[in-house]
Design a protein around this motif. Structure first.
Motif, mmCIF file in Angstrom:
data_model
loop_
_atom_site.group_PDB
_atom_site.id
_atom_site.type_symbol
_atom_site.label_atom_id
_atom_site.label_comp_id
_atom_site.label_asym_id
_atom_site.label_seq_id
_atom_site.Cartn_x
_atom_site.Cartn_y
_atom_site.Cartn_z
ATOM 1 N N ALA A 1 44.895 48.271 32.789
ATOM 2 C CA ALA A 1 46.194 47.918 32.214
ATOM 3 C C ALA A 1 46.354 46.412 32.161
ATOM 4 C CB ALA A 1 47.319 48.545 33.034
ATOM 5 N N LYS A 2 45.879 45.738 33.192
ATOM 6 C CA LYS A 2 45.991 44.281 33.249
ATOM 7 C C LYS A 2 45.102 43.641 32.170
ATOM 8 C CE LYS A 2 46.501 40.246 35.612
ATOM 9 N NZ LYS A 2 47.760 39.557 35.762
ATOM 10 N N ARG A 3 43.872 44.187 32.014
ATOM 11 C CA ARG A 3 42.922 43.563 31.095
ATOM 12 C C ARG A 3 43.225 43.919 29.636
ATOM 13 N NH1 ARG A 3 36.881 45.548 30.905
ATOM 14 N NH2 ARG A 3 37.904 46.982 29.488
ATOM 15 N N ASP A 4 43.529 45.213 29.390
ATOM 16 C CA ASP A 4 43.582 45.694 28.007
ATOM 17 C C ASP A 4 44.985 45.866 27.458
ATOM 18 O OD1 ASP A 4 40.859 45.814 28.190
ATOM 19 O OD2 ASP A 4 40.816 47.930 28.732
ATOM 20 N N GLY A 5 46.008 45.637 28.270
ATOM 21 C CA GLY A 5 47.361 45.812 27.769
ATOM 22 C C GLY A 5 47.808 47.265 27.819
ATOM 23 N N ALA A 6 48.944 47.543 27.181
ATOM 24 C CA ALA A 6 49.597 48.844 27.337
ATOM 25 C C ALA A 6 48.826 49.988 26.691
ATOM 26 C CB ALA A 6 51.005 48.788 26.757
ATOM 27 N N PHE A 7 48.010 49.669 25.691
ATOM 28 C CA PHE A 7 47.227 50.739 25.054
ATOM 29 C C PHE A 7 45.967 50.148 24.464
ATOM 30 C CE2 PHE A 7 46.066 53.049 21.116
ATOM 31 C CZ PHE A 7 45.679 54.240 21.704
ATOM 32 N N ASP B 1 32.990 44.727 35.909
ATOM 33 C CA ASP B 1 34.020 43.809 36.404
ATOM 34 C C ASP B 1 35.189 44.562 37.008
ATOM 35 O OD1 ASP B 1 32.441 41.912 35.423
ATOM 36 O OD2 ASP B 1 33.694 41.366 33.695
ATOM 37 N N ILE B 2 35.602 45.608 36.280
ATOM 38 C CA ILE B 2 36.755 46.390 36.733
ATOM 39 C C ILE B 2 36.442 47.054 38.069
ATOM 40 C CG2 ILE B 2 38.140 48.417 36.168
ATOM 41 C CD1 ILE B 2 38.913 46.443 34.200
ATOM 42 N N ILE B 3 35.234 47.631 38.173
ATOM 43 C CA ILE B 3 34.870 48.315 39.416
ATOM 44 C C ILE B 3 34.825 47.311 40.563
ATOM 45 C CG2 ILE B 3 33.036 49.603 40.576
ATOM 46 C CD1 ILE B 3 32.381 50.849 37.836
ATOM 47 N N ALA B 4 34.271 46.116 40.295
ATOM 48 C CA ALA B 4 34.183 45.102 41.348
ATOM 49 C C ALA B 4 35.575 44.675 41.806
ATOM 50 C CB ALA B 4 33.411 43.895 40.829
ATOM 51 N N GLN B 5 36.471 44.470 40.834
ATOM 52 C CA GLN B 5 37.854 44.097 41.139
ATOM 53 C C GLN B 5 38.515 45.159 42.006
ATOM 54 O OE1 GLN B 5 39.337 43.352 37.171
ATOM 55 N NE2 GLN B 5 41.186 42.456 38.033
ATOM 56 N N ALA B 6 38.338 46.437 41.592
ATOM 57 C CA ALA B 6 38.968 47.547 42.304
ATOM 58 C C ALA B 6 38.432 47.631 43.724
ATOM 59 C CB ALA B 6 38.723 48.856 41.554
ATOM 60 N N LYS B 7 37.108 47.456 43.875
ATOM 61 C CA LYS B 7 36.525 47.557 45.223
ATOM 62 C C LYS B 7 36.990 46.416 46.107
ATOM 63 C CE LYS B 7 32.736 50.610 44.625
ATOM 64 N NZ LYS B 7 31.325 50.839 44.334
ATOM 65 N N TYR C 1 54.829 52.626 35.149
ATOM 66 C CA TYR C 1 55.084 51.472 36.010
ATOM 67 C C TYR C 1 53.810 50.693 36.297
ATOM 68 C CZ TYR C 1 59.900 52.779 36.578
ATOM 69 O OH TYR C 1 61.213 53.045 36.314
ATOM 70 N N THR C 2 52.693 51.136 35.719
ATOM 71 C CA THR C 2 51.450 50.382 35.849
ATOM 72 C C THR C 2 51.212 49.569 34.575
ATOM 73 O OG1 THR C 2 50.625 52.081 37.307
ATOM 74 C CG2 THR C 2 48.987 50.655 36.401
ATOM 75 N N GLY C 3 52.180 49.601 33.664
ATOM 76 C CA GLY C 3 52.044 48.778 32.472
ATOM 77 C C GLY C 3 51.335 49.469 31.334
ATOM 78 N N LEU C 4 51.238 50.812 31.409
ATOM 79 C CA LEU C 4 50.546 51.550 30.354
ATOM 80 C C LEU C 4 51.559 52.378 29.579
ATOM 81 C CD1 LEU C 4 47.633 52.533 32.627
ATOM 82 C CD2 LEU C 4 47.373 51.211 30.543
ATOM 83 N N ASN D 1 42.184 55.389 40.932
ATOM 84 C CA ASN D 1 43.569 54.974 41.060
ATOM 85 C C ASN D 1 43.717 53.471 40.928
ATOM 86 O OD1 ASN D 1 46.010 56.781 42.002
ATOM 87 N ND2 ASN D 1 44.159 57.796 42.679
ATOM 88 N N VAL D 2 42.761 52.734 41.489
ATOM 89 C CA VAL D 2 42.867 51.281 41.446
ATOM 90 C C VAL D 2 42.283 50.721 40.159
ATOM 91 C CG1 VAL D 2 42.479 49.189 42.760
ATOM 92 C CG2 VAL D 2 42.672 51.340 43.944
ATOM 93 N N MET D 3 41.327 51.458 39.556
ATOM 94 C CA MET D 3 40.744 50.974 38.302
ATOM 95 C C MET D 3 41.776 50.992 37.166
ATOM 96 S SD MET D 3 36.972 52.714 38.347
ATOM 97 C CE MET D 3 36.405 52.170 36.738
#
Lengths: 403, 252
Positions: free
Chosen positions: B105-111, B124-130, A238-241, B98-100
């Protein structure tokens, strides 16, 4: 350094030092002494096994430790790796490079097929599927595919084999572009004898490379995704992975590690048989991983080392050796002591292993690595009480999985 | 035309008609609540929206595209995130990790096979998550293992995990179920803050009328698998059909 945090680099440096100095470290007792004859493990054939099974379990841990998928058929990849390597010896030459490359590729292909089917299920069903596949490989290698595997006799190299790349005068043992695997440098220092063998150092370098790669995978986003799969697959989806390609990639990587280990086994001794794929061999891999510490970096190396040590060293202690050890004691006491110790050594080494395994599973679910960490924490607490803030380094990095 | 259009959806489990001809239209940037007594089919409807269940007939369109037949991870990649009745988080990982993961998933897609790069170098990812953790005021807990969080914090973390992906539609399945009143009020405040800060459509399934009337702009009442009314909160209160659905047959 090398793209690792200082903690990981320290761990990596320790593993490098231990593997490269193993011929010295594993021979702590003078050669020829009674203790040396019983406990010295620094001989090439055993050290090769330490390194090869280390590689195998490090790879297994990428699958089981990170994703939680317990493969109960990993020995199949070891087996096909060995067969592929011996076939390269038979068809091309005794050079180990094509043998090892092909063993990794063939094991990788097998793991694509087995993984693709088995990963449709998880938990116990996944384990049973992998077990079934491995037993199928074993049975086929043992009987149906006799022309390919030479059945129960086992596959080996004959002088009548094609060996098309072999020119007259080439070594007739496995070699790396002429450097024979069994070449050894024997160094005597005082009462100690150390054997530095080419074959062992090849395995050691492979182990170091395999270990380094596993640290990088553990610390990568890919490794984080694998831990997420173990933790909560529902949230993952559900997180899109898409968890399927992640688990399959982990399965293939760990299968290729096993193929490398199989290829190295054949490169050390150019013959193989179906028994390498038997289910007890797969079970042994699982026990090694759990004993050392599943999901930790160093655990697999520790676990495989301890089991290979018990299997090769403790199993050789027989009643005569016990009589020698306790000879100084009065007769009655000597017999009682031997009666107590004897079931645990020699052929009874499985009993020792079983008890050790039970103790670890019950009291140290994180394996022997967790035991080491507890002891370490005890000491660092003491030193913190004495001197203050030094132990804060441990608190700074609580999110990295334990080494 | 709403961002989410449900048309003529039917779902049957054996002899039970769980959903019968459900029509629902959720307008963009609104908070839409779905209420109804137990067994009304609220959760079944939600599961049909996220790909967990496939309706027997009917259509579910999100932003002009059908979601039917797609897997949950594909539907998430379209821009729909879901908060569960009991928080689904990565309990063995740290709050930051958990937030990273949703950020990846948003940046790189499903796999994506990024097995050699180090997570430490994903600035970037860490900054976004924080940033999102500070939005839900959990930044100081970012190194904690998620399983050791309180229930309320787990809920906040799950919301942060959904919000960091900047979904266009956030589905919430009883976000305050089993919460104490104080926690419930905190959740309401959190959702109001989120709504004020960004363009987001929310669809809430809820039992607690206090939550529903504090947040919702439109309310759909579902009973026995069929929508009874769709109205503004003011008009829902005291609506005869709603009373009937909750209290049984109208009394004479």
């Amino acid at each position: 350094m090398l793209g690792l945090t200082s903690r990981d680099f320290t761990l990596f440096a320790i593993v490098c030092a231990l593997t490269l100095l193993a011929p010295i470290i594993l021979n702590p007792f003078p050669t020829g002494s009674a203790l040396g004859a019983s406990f010295n493990a620094g001989y090439p054939a055993l050290m090769q096994r330490f390194a090869i099974f280390g590689i195998l379990v490090v790879g297994f841990n990428i699958l089981f430790g990170l994703t939680g998928y317990l493969s109960f058929g990993h020995a199949a990849f070891l087996g096909v790796g060995s067969y592929a390597a011996v076939w390269m010896f038979k068809l091309l030459s005794y050079n180990i490079v094509p043998a090892i490359v092909l063993s990794i590729i063939v094991a990788g292909l097998f793991s694509v097929v087995i993984g693709y089917v088995s990963l449709r299920r998880s938990g116990i069903y996944f384990s049973i599927l992998t077990l079934a596949f491995a037993q199928m490989c074993y049975a086929l290698a043992y009987s149906v595919f006799t022309p390919l595997t030479n059945g129960e006799t086992g596959l080996q190299v004959y002088t009548s084999d094609p060996q098309v790349l072999m020119s007259p005068g080439d070594p007739v043992v496995p070699h790396l572009f002429g450097l024979q695997m069994n070449t050894a440098e024997v160094v005597r220092v005082g009462p100690w004898t150390w054997t530095f063998e080419v074959g062992y150092y090849l395995c050691a370098i492979m182990l170091i490379a395999a270990f380094y790669l596993s640290i990088r995978i553990f610390r990568s986003p890919f490794g984080m995704m694998l831990r997420a799969i173990k933790s909560n697959q529902t949230r993952m989806n559900y997180t899109g992975l898409n968890s399927r390609p992640y688990t399959l990639a982990a399965f293939i990587i760990s299968g290729m590690y096993a193929g490398l280990a199989g290829g190295l086994l054949a490169a050390m001794d150019p013959l193989t048989g179906a028994e390498r794929m038997y289910w007890t061999a797969s079970g042994e891999i699982v026990v090694m991983a759990i004993l050392g510490g599943v999901g930790t970096l160093i655990g697999p190396v520790v676990g495989s080392g301890i089991i290979k040590y018990l299997e090769n060293i403790v199993s050789k202690i027989n009643e005569n050796i016990l009589h020698q050890w306790f000879a100084a004691l009065p007769d009655g006491l000597e017999n009682v002591l031997i009666g107590v110790v004897h079931p645990f050594v020699g052929e009874g080494w499985h009993l020792t292993l079983g008890l050790l395994f039970m103790v670890v599973v019950i009291f140290l679910p994180g394996g022997l690595v967790e035991g080491g960490q507890r002891v370490g924490a005890m000491f660092s607490r003491k030193s913190r009480n004495a001197s203050g803030v030094e132990a804060d380094a441990a608190a700074q990095n609580p999110n990295t999985p334990a080494e | 035309m709403g961002i989410l259009e449900v048309k003529g959806v039917n779902k049957r489990f054996g002899g039970l008609q769980a959903l019968g001809d459900v029509n629902l239209s959720v307008k963009e940037n609104t908070v839409h609540a779905i209420i109804g007594p137990n067994g009304a089919g609220k959760s079944t409807l939600l599961n049909c929206l996220v790909g967990k269940l496939i309706p027997d007939s009917g259509s579910v369109m999100f932003d002009g595209q059908s979601v039917l037949g797609r897997k949950p991870h594909e539907i998430n990649q379209m821009g729909i995130s879901r908060v569960f009745q009991t928080p689904e988080i990565f309990a063995d990982l740290t709050v930051l990790e958990n937030v990273m993961i949703p950020c990846f998933a948003k940046r790189d897609g499903a796999f994506r096979m990024h097995a050699i790069e180090s997570t430490r170098h994903e600035g970037d990812i860490i900054a976004q998550a924080k940033a999102i953790l500070s939005d839900v005021s959990m930044l100081e807990k970012s190194e904690m293992i998620a399983s050791s969080l309180s229930r309320g914090d787990k809920r906040r973390l799950e919301m942060a995990m959904c919000l960091v992906q900047e979904p266009r539609l956030l589905l919430l399945d009883e976000p305050t179920a089993g919460m104490a009143r104080a926690d419930t009020n905190n959740t309401i405040e959190l959702l109001k803050e989120i709504k004020a800060k960004r363009d987001i459509t929310m669809c809430i399934i809820e039992h607690d009328m206090h939550v529903v009337f504090s947040l919702a702009e439109r309310i759909t009442v579902l009973a026995q698998g069929t929508p009874l009314v769709e109205e503004t909160p003011e008009n829902i209160k005291g609506h005869p059909k709603v009373r009937e659905a909750y209290l049984g047959e109208a009394q004479v």
